[in-house]
Design a protein around this motif. Structure first.
Motif, short mmCIF file in Angstrom:
data_model
loop_
_atom_site.label_atom_id
_atom_site.label_comp_id
_atom_site.label_asym_id
_atom_site.label_seq_id
_atom_site.Cartn_x
_atom_site.Cartn_y
_atom_site.Cartn_z
N ALA A 168 0.83 -1.20 0.00
CA ALA A 168 0.00 0.00 0.00
C ALA A 168 0.87 1.25 0.00
O ALA A 168 2.07 1.20 0.25
CB ALA A 168 -0.91 0.00 1.22
N GLU A 169 0.25 2.41 -0.28
CA GLU A 169 0.97 3.68 -0.25
C GLU A 169 1.56 3.90 1.14
O GLU A 169 0.90 3.69 2.16
CB GLU A 169 0.04 4.83 -0.63
CG GLU A 169 -0.37 4.83 -2.09
CD GLU A 169 -1.21 6.04 -2.45
OE1 GLU A 169 -1.43 6.89 -1.56
OE2 GLU A 169 -1.64 6.15 -3.61
N GLY A 170 2.83 4.32 1.17
CA GLY A 170 3.51 4.56 2.43
C GLY A 170 4.29 3.39 2.95
O GLY A 170 5.10 3.54 3.87
N SER A 171 4.07 2.20 2.39
CA SER A 171 4.80 1.02 2.87
C SER A 171 6.18 0.96 2.24
O SER A 171 6.43 1.47 1.15
CB SER A 171 4.01 -0.25 2.55
OG SER A 171 3.84 -0.41 1.15
N THR A 172 7.10 0.33 2.96
CA THR A 172 8.47 0.16 2.49
C THR A 172 8.64 -1.24 1.91
O THR A 172 8.22 -2.22 2.53
CB THR A 172 9.47 0.37 3.64
OG1 THR A 172 9.34 1.72 4.12
CG2 THR A 172 10.90 0.16 3.16
N ILE A 173 9.24 -1.31 0.74
CA ILE A 173 9.41 -2.60 0.06
C ILE A 173 10.83 -2.70 -0.45
O ILE A 173 11.41 -1.72 -0.89
CB ILE A 173 8.39 -2.75 -1.09
CG1 ILE A 173 8.48 -4.14 -1.71
CG2 ILE A 173 8.55 -1.66 -2.12
CD1 ILE A 173 7.33 -4.46 -2.63
N GLN A 174 11.39 -3.89 -0.38
CA GLN A 174 12.78 -4.08 -0.79
C GLN A 174 12.88 -4.34 -2.29
O GLN A 174 11.90 -4.75 -2.93
CB GLN A 174 13.41 -5.25 -0.01
CG GLN A 174 13.54 -4.96 1.48
CD GLN A 174 14.41 -5.96 2.18
OE1 GLN A 174 14.97 -6.85 1.57
NE2 GLN A 174 14.53 -5.81 3.50
N ALA A 175 14.06 -4.10 -2.81
CA ALA A 175 14.31 -4.35 -4.23
C ALA A 175 14.03 -5.80 -4.55
O ALA A 175 14.45 -6.70 -3.83
CB ALA A 175 15.76 -4.00 -4.58
N GLY A 176 13.30 -6.04 -5.64
CA GLY A 176 12.95 -7.40 -6.03
C GLY A 176 11.66 -7.88 -5.40
O GLY A 176 11.22 -9.00 -5.68
N GLY A 177 11.02 -7.07 -4.53
CA GLY A 177 9.77 -7.48 -3.90
C GLY A 177 8.59 -7.39 -4.85
O GLY A 177 8.68 -6.84 -5.95
N THR A 178 7.46 -7.94 -4.42
CA THR A 178 6.25 -7.96 -5.23
C THR A 178 5.33 -6.82 -4.81
O THR A 178 4.99 -6.71 -3.62
CB THR A 178 5.51 -9.29 -5.10
OG1 THR A 178 6.41 -10.37 -5.39
CG2 THR A 178 4.33 -9.36 -6.05
N LEU A 179 4.93 -5.99 -5.76
CA LEU A 179 4.06 -4.85 -5.49
C LEU A 179 2.59 -5.20 -5.62
O LEU A 179 1.76 -4.75 -4.83
CB LEU A 179 4.39 -3.70 -6.44
CG LEU A 179 5.75 -3.03 -6.26
CD1 LEU A 179 6.08 -2.19 -7.48
CD2 LEU A 179 5.74 -2.18 -5.01
N ALA A 180 2.26 -5.97 -6.63
CA ALA A 180 0.86 -6.27 -6.91
C ALA A 180 0.77 -7.53 -7.76
O ALA A 180 1.79 -8.06 -8.22
CB ALA A 180 0.20 -5.09 -7.64
N VAL A 181 -0.47 -7.99 -7.94
CA VAL A 181 -0.74 -9.16 -8.78
C VAL A 181 -1.76 -8.75 -9.83
O VAL A 181 -2.74 -8.07 -9.53
CB VAL A 181 -1.26 -10.35 -7.96
CG1 VAL A 181 -1.54 -11.55 -8.86
CG2 VAL A 181 -0.26 -10.73 -6.87
N MET A 182 -1.51 -9.16 -11.08
CA MET A 182 -2.41 -8.86 -12.18
C MET A 182 -2.91 -10.14 -12.81
O MET A 182 -2.27 -11.19 -12.72
CB MET A 182 -1.68 -8.04 -13.27
CG MET A 182 -1.26 -6.66 -12.90
SD MET A 182 -0.36 -5.90 -14.29
CE MET A 182 -1.54 -6.15 -15.62
N SER A 183 -4.07 -10.05 -13.44
CA SER A 183 -4.55 -11.11 -14.33
C SER A 183 -4.44 -10.59 -15.74
O SER A 183 -5.01 -9.54 -16.08
CB SER A 183 -6.00 -11.47 -14.01
OG SER A 183 -6.08 -12.14 -12.78
N SER A 184 -3.67 -11.29 -16.57
CA SER A 184 -3.45 -10.81 -17.93
C SER A 184 -4.61 -11.19 -18.83
O SER A 184 -5.33 -12.15 -18.58
CB SER A 184 -2.15 -11.41 -18.49
OG SER A 184 -2.26 -12.83 -18.55
N GLY A 185 -4.81 -10.41 -19.88
CA GLY A 185 -5.84 -10.72 -20.87
C GLY A 185 -7.20 -10.19 -20.50
O GLY A 185 -7.42 -9.57 -19.46
N ASP A 186 -8.21 -10.48 -21.37
CA ASP A 186 -9.56 -9.95 -21.21
C ASP A 186 -10.30 -10.60 -20.05
O ASP A 186 -11.19 -10.01 -19.46
CB ASP A 186 -10.37 -10.16 -22.50
CG ASP A 186 -9.74 -9.38 -23.65
OD1 ASP A 186 -9.07 -8.37 -23.37
OD2 ASP A 186 -9.91 -9.81 -24.81
N ALA A 187 -9.97 -11.84 -19.72
CA ALA A 187 -10.70 -12.53 -18.67
C ALA A 187 -10.36 -12.00 -17.30
O ALA A 187 -10.98 -12.37 -16.31
CB ALA A 187 -10.39 -14.03 -18.72
#
Length: 504
Positions: A168-187
């Motif tokens: 979330a905004e304001g959180s600290t994350i290290q290099a190489g960490g995961t920011l979010a998850v997406m579903s690719s494509g129209d589905a």
């Protein structure tokens, strides 16, 4: 479905890389985020993970090839169907084909923290431009990260829909960490979540260099941070033996003393209602830490002198129009001061040196740091090999880097490696100050306001434009004689600029 594997963002000032090693061959199955190949740039080594699970169908860029940012490296066929297509022994893979046919284009794709810089291990999520459930195009900006020095925008690795925000905004994350998850494509739009998660992103391996998988596993099992492990592999990569050594050293070391806590002064209820609390930016935190570290480490001392700016101002006024017409940049005072400092550093090389343990490292070049104020804080872009540059080249470099600093577009590489620094407090009206060293440098020159003052010249009192100069230096390697000599040489070069041409 075939997914392209492309060269990731390598850094603001890095445009190409060399394919060093392929860990997989065409026809081999790969998991999501499994390392496919390793790229080498002039600064760091970057490993490229697989964006999807499937089979490596084709390798486009072979080992030894030079590739640009976003160039196609390979293609991966998603699901088990890809194994049947790419592998010669297709009879073993055919039974899995129905599974692939049932999988829509909504494959899960992780949005990772990009490379942040050679010495940057973490960042703060400052702004999300998209929310959970929003559809995004490939390379569309998702969020902005704030590091110690620069801001980094994170693009979408594929077209699709954001299904989960892990940092979330304001959180600290290290290099190489995961920011979010997406579903690719129209589905992907079928499964949006109502609101972003606020759980912090899991810590990933450290800086720009991917560590050995066995080392990552060992660090995770031991609960030890990457910052506490010294890598002995190529480009500082951490190996499994390095983790074992760090664990052994930690168990033998005494527990550190708790840091002193400075209590906040009591505040009345009336005063508290009129206060405003704002979290310090990462840049401001870094500035505070580096300045205090400089005071705690160096034996810092400041010596002063003053310079008559009459000749420099006359020379500038005489040639500024011709200079602008020929070179397309204004002739300022900074090029004169830069040239004068480079001239003085040749005579007093210890001011251009640094301490490394029990060694003194003398630099036979001048990478000049020019301190620049920005809306978010002080930054020091570096002009490399300033001692070999002409007046107009210095002015062009200062103008270009100053503009990039104000726009927040300087890369980490542009602010590293300086050997000496000039800080001009005179632009803000400062008459005299003591600049603080920019470690590991051993000297910094402070410029100040030009002010008309009565001076005695040849037995007569005349009005002259005068400027106070201040040299802060590390007294551990720079003696008082060297510091005074340096300032006198700068003064002489500015009061008679012809000395620069004569190398006197």
């Amino acid at each position: 479905m075939t997914t392209e594997v492309r060269v990731p963002t390598l850094g603001e000032s890095v445009t190409e890389a060399t394919v060093a090693t392929w860990f997989k061959k065409p026809g081999e199955t790969v998991a999501v985020d499994e390392m496919l190949c390793e790229l080498e740039t002039d600064k760091v080594t970057v490993e490229v993970p697989s964006p999807v699970a499937g089979t490596l169908a084709e390798v486009v860029a072979a080992e030894g090839d030079t590739v640009g940012v976003d160039a196609l490296l390979a293609t991966v066929t998603e699901g088990a169907e890809g194994s049947a297509t790419a592998s010669p022994p297709s009879t073993e893979k055919k039974p899995a084909e129905p599974e692939t046919a049932e999988q829509p284009s909504g494959a899960s794709v992780n949005v990772m923290v990009p490379t942040l810089g050679e010495s940057v291990a973490e960042a703060t999520v400052s702004t999300w431009f998209k929310a959970v459930g929003d559809s995004v195009a490939q390379d569309e900006m998702l969020c902005e990260l704030e590091t110690d020095k620069v801001s980094v925008e994170v693009p979408a690795p594929a077209a699709g829909t954001i299904t989960e925000i892990l940092a979330a905004e304001g959180s600290t994350i290290q290099a190489g960490g995961t920011l979010a998850v997406m579903s690719s494509g129209d589905a992907a739009a079928a499964t949006p979540k109502a609101e972003p998660a606020v759980a912090p992103a899991p810590a990933a391996g450290g800086k720009d260099v991917e560590d050995a998988p066995s080392a990552k596993k060992a660090m995770a099992e031991a609960g030890i941070s990457r910052d506490h492990v010294t890598g002995t592999g190529r480009d500082g990569r951490i190996m499994k033996d390095d983790v074992a050594s760090a664990i052994a050293a930690a168990s033998a070391a005494p527990a550190p003393a708790p840091a002193p806590v400075v209590a906040r002064a009591p505040v009345s209820a009336d005063d508290a209602s009129r206060e405003e609390r704002v979290k310090m930016t990462r840049l401001r935190q870094t500035i505070a830490k580096r300045l205090k570290d400089s005071q705690n480490t160096a034996a810092m001392l400041t010596t002063y002198n003053e310079v008559d700016m009459t000749e420099v101002m006359a020379l500038r006024n005489e040639y500024k129009d011709l200079f602008l017409k020929k070179h397309g940049v204004k002739l300022g005072f900074m090029s004169f001061f830069t040239k004068a400092c480079c001239h003085a550093l040749r005579e007093v090389p210890e001011v251009n040196a640094e301490i490394d343990g029990t060694d003194i490292v003398y630099k036979n070049f001048v990478h000049m740091g020019i301190a620049a104020g920005t809306p978010t804080g002080l930054v020091v872009p570096v002009i490399r090999d300033a001692d070999a540059m002409s007046f107009h080249a210095i002015e062009q470099a200062i103008a270009e880097k100053g503009a990039r600093a104000r726009d927040g577009k300087l890369s980490m590489a542009e602010m590293q490696g300086g050997t000496f620094t000039i800080s001009n407090g005179g632009v803000y009206g400062s008459l005299m100050s003591s600049p603080i060293l920019n470690p590991p440098q051993s000297g910094i020159l402070g410029m100040h306001k030009i002010q008309d003052r009565p001076m005695v010249v040849n037995g007569e009192i005349v009005i002259r434009p005068m400027m106070y100069l201040a040299l802060s230096y590390d007294h551990r390697i720079v003696d008082g004689k060297g510091a005074v000599t340096f300032l006198v040489r700068v003064k002489e070069a500015l009061e008679d600029p012809r000395r620069l041409l004569m190398d006197l």
